[in-house]
Design a protein around this motif. Sequence first.
Motif, PDB file in Angstrom:
ATOM      1  N   ASN A   1       0.838  -1.208   0.000  1.00  0.00           N
ATOM      2  CA  ASN A   1       0.000   0.000   0.000  1.00  0.00           C
ATOM      3  C   ASN A   1       0.869   1.253   0.000  1.00  0.00           C
ATOM      4  N   ALA A   2       1.941   1.218   0.788  1.00  0.00           N
ATOM      5  CA  ALA A   2       2.839   2.381   0.880  1.00  0.00           C
ATOM      6  C   ALA A   2       3.478   2.634  -0.489  1.00  0.00           C
ATOM      7  N   ILE A   3       3.932   1.565  -1.156  1.00  0.00           N
ATOM      8  CA  ILE A   3       4.530   1.726  -2.490  1.00  0.00           C
ATOM      9  C   ILE A   3       3.514   2.341  -3.445  1.00  0.00           C
ATOM     10  N   GLU A   4       2.287   1.850  -3.363  1.00  0.00           N
ATOM     11  CA  GLU A   4       1.250   2.349  -4.266  1.00  0.00           C
ATOM     12  C   GLU A   4       0.843   3.786  -3.933  1.00  0.00           C
ATOM     13  N   ALA A   5       1.075   4.189  -2.673  1.00  0.00           N
ATOM     14  CA  ALA A   5       0.740   5.571  -2.286  1.00  0.00           C
ATOM     15  C   ALA A   5       1.844   6.548  -2.679  1.00  0.00           C
ATOM     16  N   MET A   6       2.995   6.026  -3.090  1.00  0.00           N
ATOM     17  CA  MET A   6       4.127   6.918  -3.460  1.00  0.00           C
ATOM     18  C   MET A   6       4.579   6.605  -4.890  1.00  0.00           C
TER      19      MET A   6
ATOM     20  N   ASP B   1       5.424   4.280   8.116  1.00  0.00           N
ATOM     21  CA  ASP B   1       5.100   5.646   7.692  1.00  0.00           C
ATOM     22  C   ASP B   1       5.516   5.826   6.244  1.00  0.00           C
ATOM     23  N   ASP B   2       4.586   6.358   5.443  1.00  0.00           N
ATOM     24  CA  ASP B   2       4.999   6.701   4.078  1.00  0.00           C
ATOM     25  C   ASP B   2       4.887   8.201   3.868  1.00  0.00           C
ATOM     26  N   THR B   3       5.447   8.687   2.810  1.00  0.00           N
ATOM     27  CA  THR B   3       5.336  10.118   2.483  1.00  0.00           C
ATOM     28  C   THR B   3       4.501  10.260   1.211  1.00  0.00           C
ATOM     29  N   GLY B   4       3.475   9.443   1.126  1.00  0.00           N
ATOM     30  CA  GLY B   4       2.648   9.379  -0.083  1.00  0.00           C
ATOM     31  C   GLY B   4       1.535  10.414  -0.113  1.00  0.00           C
ATOM     32  N   HIS B   5       0.562  10.142  -0.951  1.00  0.00           N
ATOM     33  CA  HIS B   5      -0.511  11.127  -1.183  1.00  0.00           C
ATOM     34  C   HIS B   5      -1.542  11.193  -0.059  1.00  0.00           C
ATOM     35  N   GLY B   6      -1.451  10.276   0.888  1.00  0.00           N
ATOM     36  CA  GLY B   6      -2.386  10.320   2.017  1.00  0.00           C
ATOM     37  C   GLY B   6      -3.788   9.867   1.616  1.00  0.00           C
ATOM     38  N   MET B   7      -4.704  10.002   2.554  1.00  0.00           N
ATOM     39  CA  MET B   7      -6.074   9.527   2.298  1.00  0.00           C
ATOM     40  C   MET B   7      -7.060  10.683   2.395  1.00  0.00           C
ATOM     41  N   ALA B   8      -8.090  10.631   1.580  1.00  0.00           N
ATOM     42  CA  ALA B   8      -9.150  11.640   1.670  1.00  0.00           C
ATOM     43  C   ALA B   8      -9.860  11.469   3.009  1.00  0.00           C
TER      44      ALA B   8
ATOM     45  N   ARG C   1     -13.455   3.348   6.357  1.00  0.00           N
ATOM     46  CA  ARG C   1     -13.944   2.469   5.284  1.00  0.00           C
ATOM     47  C   ARG C   1     -12.821   1.690   4.624  1.00  0.00           C
ATOM     48  N   VAL C   2     -11.581   2.165   4.770  1.00  0.00           N
ATOM     49  CA  VAL C   2     -10.469   1.442   4.144  1.00  0.00           C
ATOM     50  C   VAL C   2     -10.381   0.009   4.653  1.00  0.00           C
ATOM     51  N   PHE C   3     -10.967  -0.238   5.831  1.00  0.00           N
ATOM     52  CA  PHE C   3     -10.904  -1.592   6.402  1.00  0.00           C
ATOM     53  C   PHE C   3     -12.047  -2.486   5.916  1.00  0.00           C
TER      54      PHE C   3
ATOM     55  N   PHE D   1     -13.290  -2.458  -0.340  1.00  0.00           N
ATOM     56  CA  PHE D   1     -13.181  -1.006  -0.495  1.00  0.00           C
ATOM     57  C   PHE D   1     -11.803  -0.682  -1.071  1.00  0.00           C
ATOM     58  N   THR D   2     -11.824  -0.039  -2.218  1.00  0.00           N
ATOM     59  CA  THR D   2     -10.545   0.343  -2.835  1.00  0.00           C
ATOM     60  C   THR D   2     -10.716   1.632  -3.604  1.00  0.00           C
ATOM     61  N   THR D   3      -9.651   2.428  -3.673  1.00  0.00           N
ATOM     62  CA  THR D   3      -9.681   3.631  -4.507  1.00  0.00           C
ATOM     63  C   THR D   3      -8.766   3.436  -5.714  1.00  0.00           C
TER      64      THR D   3
ATOM     65  N   GLY E   1      -7.568  -2.532  -7.839  1.00  0.00           N
ATOM     66  CA  GLY E   1      -7.310  -2.903  -6.441  1.00  0.00           C
ATOM     67  C   GLY E   1      -8.322  -3.952  -6.004  1.00  0.00           C
ATOM     68  N   SER E   2      -7.906  -4.842  -5.075  1.00  0.00           N
ATOM     69  CA  SER E   2      -8.850  -5.846  -4.588  1.00  0.00           C
ATOM     70  C   SER E   2      -9.652  -5.299  -3.413  1.00  0.00           C
ATOM     71  N   GLY E   3      -9.060  -4.347  -2.680  1.00  0.00           N
ATOM     72  CA  GLY E   3      -9.750  -3.810  -1.504  1.00  0.00           C
ATOM     73  C   GLY E   3      -9.795  -4.783  -0.346  1.00  0.00           C
TER      74      GLY E   3
ATOM     75  N   GLY F   1      -6.811  -6.039   1.215  1.00  0.00           N
ATOM     76  CA  GLY F   1      -5.579  -5.995   2.022  1.00  0.00           C
ATOM     77  C   GLY F   1      -5.796  -5.548   3.456  1.00  0.00           C
ATOM     78  N   LEU F   2      -6.356  -4.364   3.633  1.00  0.00           N
ATOM     79  CA  LEU F   2      -6.456  -3.818   4.989  1.00  0.00           C
ATOM     80  C   LEU F   2      -7.487  -4.588   5.827  1.00  0.00           C
ATOM     81  N   GLY F   3      -8.583  -4.996   5.183  1.00  0.00           N
ATOM     82  CA  GLY F   3      -9.608  -5.754   5.928  1.00  0.00           C
ATOM     83  C   GLY F   3      -9.030  -7.042   6.472  1.00  0.00           C
ATOM     84  N   VAL F   4      -8.339  -7.762   5.594  1.00  0.00           N
ATOM     85  CA  VAL F   4      -7.742  -9.032   6.009  1.00  0.00           C
ATOM     86  C   VAL F   4      -6.655  -8.801   7.060  1.00  0.00           C
TER      87      VAL F   4
HETATM   88  N1  LIG Z   1      -0.537   4.011   2.736  1.00  0.00           N
HETATM   89  C1  LIG Z   1      -1.684   4.460   2.224  1.00  0.00           C
HETATM   90  N2  LIG Z   1      -1.803   5.735   1.815  1.00  0.00           N
HETATM   91  C2  LIG Z   1      -2.949   6.195   1.298  1.00  0.00           C
HETATM   92  N3  LIG Z   1      -4.086   5.442   1.159  1.00  0.00           N
HETATM   93  C3  LIG Z   1      -4.032   4.166   1.537  1.00  0.00           C
HETATM   94  C4  LIG Z   1      -2.856   3.605   2.089  1.00  0.00           C
HETATM   95  N4  LIG Z   1      -3.109   2.304   2.398  1.00  0.00           N
HETATM   96  C5  LIG Z   1      -4.384   2.064   2.033  1.00  0.00           C
HETATM   97  N5  LIG Z   1      -4.947   3.173   1.512  1.00  0.00           N
HETATM   98  C6  LIG Z   1      -6.298   3.324   1.034  1.00  0.00           C
HETATM   99  O1  LIG Z   1      -7.066   2.221   1.512  1.00  0.00           O
HETATM  100  C7  LIG Z   1      -7.691   1.548   0.439  1.00  0.00           C
HETATM  101  C8  LIG Z   1      -7.840   0.082   0.769  1.00  0.00           C
HETATM  102  O2  LIG Z   1      -6.584  -0.549   0.847  1.00  0.00           O
HETATM  103  P1  LIG Z   1      -6.506  -2.103   0.711  1.00  0.00           P
HETATM  104  O3  LIG Z   1      -7.490  -2.696   1.656  1.00  0.00           O
HETATM  105  O4  LIG Z   1      -5.084  -2.502   0.858  1.00  0.00           O
HETATM  106  O5  LIG Z   1      -7.029  -2.381  -0.745  1.00  0.00           O
HETATM  107  P2  LIG Z   1      -6.312  -2.049  -2.130  1.00  0.00           P
HETATM  108  O6  LIG Z   1      -4.881  -1.840  -1.829  1.00  0.00           O
HETATM  109  O7  LIG Z   1      -6.572  -3.241  -2.975  1.00  0.00           O
HETATM  110  O8  LIG Z   1      -7.010  -0.822  -2.638  1.00  0.00           O
HETATM  111  C9  LIG Z   1      -6.829   1.831  -0.726  1.00  0.00           C
HETATM  112  O9  LIG Z   1      -7.526   1.721  -1.958  1.00  0.00           O
HETATM  113  C10 LIG Z   1      -6.385   3.261  -0.474  1.00  0.00           C
HETATM  114  O10 LIG Z   1      -7.370   4.194  -0.891  1.00  0.00           O
END
Ligand SMILES: Nc1ncnc2c1ncn2[C@@H]1O[C@H](COP(=O)(O)OP(=O)(O)O)[C@@H](O)[C@H]1O
Length: 457
Positions: free
Chosen positions: A368-373, A395-402, A408-410, A414-416, A420-422, A424-427
């Motif tokens: 997730n951190a790699i994908e955020a940066m 800690d990442d220095t990525g784009h952060g979350m809205a 809901r990320v859990f 749920f994915t943005t 994305g499978s959405g 990761g965080l739930g599991v």
């Molecule tokens: N490090 C992060 N920085 C910003 N947003 C994040 C980060 N980790 C997770 N997210 C947000 O949480 C959502 C859900 O993450 P996850 O459950 O891992 O599913 P996926 O990675 O498949 O989207 C992501 O789509 C993203 O919007």
Amino acid sequence: MLGIRAKIVLPFTALFVATILVVAFLAARVTARTMDERIQAQMTDLTAVLSQAGFAGNPNVLRKVKTIVGGELATVDAGGAVLATTLRQDEALALGRLLAAEPPAAEAGAAPTRRLRLGVCVYRATFAPVGASHWHKGKAFLYLLAPEAEIRAASRRAARPILVAAACGVVAVVIIGYVVGHRISRPVKALASQARELARGGADGRLAATSRDEVGELAGAFNALLASLRRAEAKLVASERLAAVGQVAAGIAHEVRNPLSGVKMSAQLLRRRLRELGAGDEESVGVMLAEIARLEVIIDDLLTFAKPIQLKRERGGLNAVVGEVLDFMARQLEHAGITVRRELDEGLPTVALDPQRVRQVVLNLVLNAIEAMPNGGTLTARTRATDEAAVGELDDTGHGMAAEVGERVFEPFFTTKRGGSGLGLGVSRTIIEAHGGTLRFQPLETGTRFAFTIPRG
Ligand SMILES: Nc1ncnc2c1ncn2[C@@H]1O[C@H](COP(=O)(O)OP(=O)(O)O)[C@@H](O)[C@H]1O
Ligand SMILES: [Mg+2]
């Protein structure tokens, strides 16, 4: 079963009707008796006046007086013999016989009233001694006779308005009772039939609250109940669908896992060969292996999501797990232009964990951190100890979350991200919670922190 109408309105209506009838009956009786007494008093007065007028012996005058007073008149002597009368002859004879048996003088002092049956007709009679009877040597009496039936009829006539009023009252009470009962039961019945209609028609629609009273309140309560039922139904459908999707996904994941591990083994073999040959192409094989690891994580996530997880716990260090994942992903991180900082607490106590599962979590967070940066940045991996737990932070220095995304990320699915499978965080949260720990995120000035705990116990 008694309806509301019968329970409330009927008893009151019956009470009202009974009260009206009793009161009217008593009033009618009193009125009739008063009327009777008044007629009686008038007769007595009239008799007293007529007896003093001096014409008692003259039948012609008696006949004229009869047309004025409206009653029969008779003059009798002390022995009961009829001297003059307006009565028919047979009645006059009967009177003579009765008075001979019970002459007026014998009643002196008593109330000068009697009931006399003359033939078929019963008369009420008042009498008084006749004054100045120059036409008759002995004492004489004047009788005034009124038919008992007529007196009774007059009394009844006096009481009739009361009885008519009472009857009107009873009818009014019954009508009002019916209307009130109808007004009470109608909205309830309407509500019930609406509810039945809704139950038959299924999903949408609400009950129309027709009034602002308790029935309206009831309709409101029904609507609230209906809404919560629908929410529950929607949830059920969603979770059923989720379960079905999970089953399918798990099946596919299972099928993919074996060929993937074959590919992985071949890639590892290839890397070793290349290293032996000193060909210098191992780096691209490293990227291949990192991508395979990512696929494995997705498969693991799917399988974890589909089945209840069973931990295989052992005592171990969190640092080892985190270090392993970072080593493994080193090439890919470098490739993405990400600097890794390790701030691992060397004095971290060991905890009971399932290393494979926790690796899955850390890998998810790193991915997730790699994908955020996408344009590179810094990934700080930190471990530290608290009194209760070992803590891992990324800690990442990525784009952060809205801000509106939040917890809901859990949620599963749920994915943005596109593709994305959405999961990761739930599991990951499920795995950490199975360890008795927590997984939370925290926005940083730039980027995001994900922190998980594994209790010491
Ligand atoms: N490090 C992060 N920085 C910003 N947003 C994040 C980060 N980790 C997770 N997210 C947000 O949480 C959502 C859900 O993450 P996850 O459950 O891992 O599913 P996926 O990675 O498949 O989207 C992501 O789509 C993203 O919007
Ligand atoms: Mg993810």
